[in-house]
Write a protein that holds these residues in place. Sequence first.
Motif, PDB file in Angstrom:
ATOM      1  N   MET A   1       0.852  -1.185   0.000  1.00 57.41           N
ATOM      2  CA  MET A   1       0.000   0.000   0.000  1.00 57.41           C
ATOM      3  C   MET A   1       0.893   1.242   0.000  1.00 57.41           C
ATOM      4  N   ARG A   2       0.618   2.196  -0.832  1.00 59.22           N
ATOM      5  CA  ARG A   2       1.430   3.404  -0.961  1.00 59.22           C
ATOM      6  C   ARG A   2       0.919   4.475  -0.017  1.00 59.22           C
ATOM      7  N   CYS A   3       1.839   5.113   0.676  1.00 58.69           N
ATOM      8  CA  CYS A   3       1.491   6.184   1.616  1.00 58.69           C
ATOM      9  C   CYS A   3       1.085   7.423   0.835  1.00 58.69           C
ATOM     10  N   ASN A  10       4.306   0.470   1.341  1.00 55.50           N
ATOM     11  CA  ASN A  10       4.168  -0.274   2.598  1.00 55.50           C
ATOM     12  C   ASN A  10       3.494  -1.633   2.332  1.00 55.50           C
ATOM     13  N   LEU A  11       3.588  -2.493   3.343  1.00 56.26           N
ATOM     14  CA  LEU A  11       2.893  -3.776   3.240  1.00 56.26           C
ATOM     15  C   LEU A  11       1.371  -3.570   3.230  1.00 56.26           C
ATOM     16  N   GLU A  12       0.671  -4.528   2.665  1.00 55.73           N
ATOM     17  CA  GLU A  12      -0.786  -4.385   2.512  1.00 55.73           C
ATOM     18  C   GLU A  12      -1.491  -4.313   3.851  1.00 55.73           C
ATOM     19  N   LEU A  24      -2.222   4.770   7.722  1.00 58.69           N
ATOM     20  CA  LEU A  24      -2.659   4.296   6.398  1.00 58.69           C
ATOM     21  C   LEU A  24      -4.153   3.905   6.437  1.00 58.69           C
ATOM     22  N   PRO A  25      -4.861   4.226   5.366  1.00 66.31           N
ATOM     23  CA  PRO A  25      -6.283   3.794   5.315  1.00 66.31           C
ATOM     24  C   PRO A  25      -6.367   2.271   5.156  1.00 66.31           C
TER      25      PRO A  25
END
Length: 201
Positions: A1-3, A10-12, A24-25
């Motif tokens: 997952m992208r910040c 980042n990791l999912e 992170l959402p």
Amino acid sequence: MRCSKCESLNLEDATTCFNCGEILPRSPHPYEAPAADLTSGPRKGFRAIWILWGCGGLVVAFLLLLASCFLMVKGGLQAGDREFAPAVESYLAKVRAGDYHGAYKDFGEELHSAVKEENYLALEKGFQEKLGPLKEKKPQFVQIGSDLKGKWGRIVYTCEFENAKGTISFSLRKKGDSWSIVEIRYDSPLFLEYLKAKEPS
């Protein structure tokens, strides 16, 4: 997952960015089943209502069947009473008047050959003496049929006499357009006691 702040990857399943610490959402898991929509299923109590309606319908149908059977039986009793009324009422009128000889003459040949007049007179007089006059009668059972001798009928009345209750049964035969009595039976506990007392010891 992208910040979204520093665009670090980042990791999912990460909750914060490893680089800047941004929260992170949360994204849906690719293998996670969607929540069930509870409002789209069958409503609670809907089936119970239909069951109640069905049971109610069965009860109503059963009551209607009972009512129709009762009306059929009642109608049959009334029809039989009307059918046999001329012979029965003629006999009872003569008995009320004390004309036992006339009542015996109205019987059919079958009863004349089976019971002598003096025996009938003694029985009928004893019955009237013990139970008293007939006050009320209601048809309880009616039957009509045919055999090799012709058409036959039977009717049973529940009776209230002056001194007791009992039944009178008439067996009849049809000759031409009219019925004649071929057998008559009285049934009453009081009369049975009377007959036992009359028996020679």
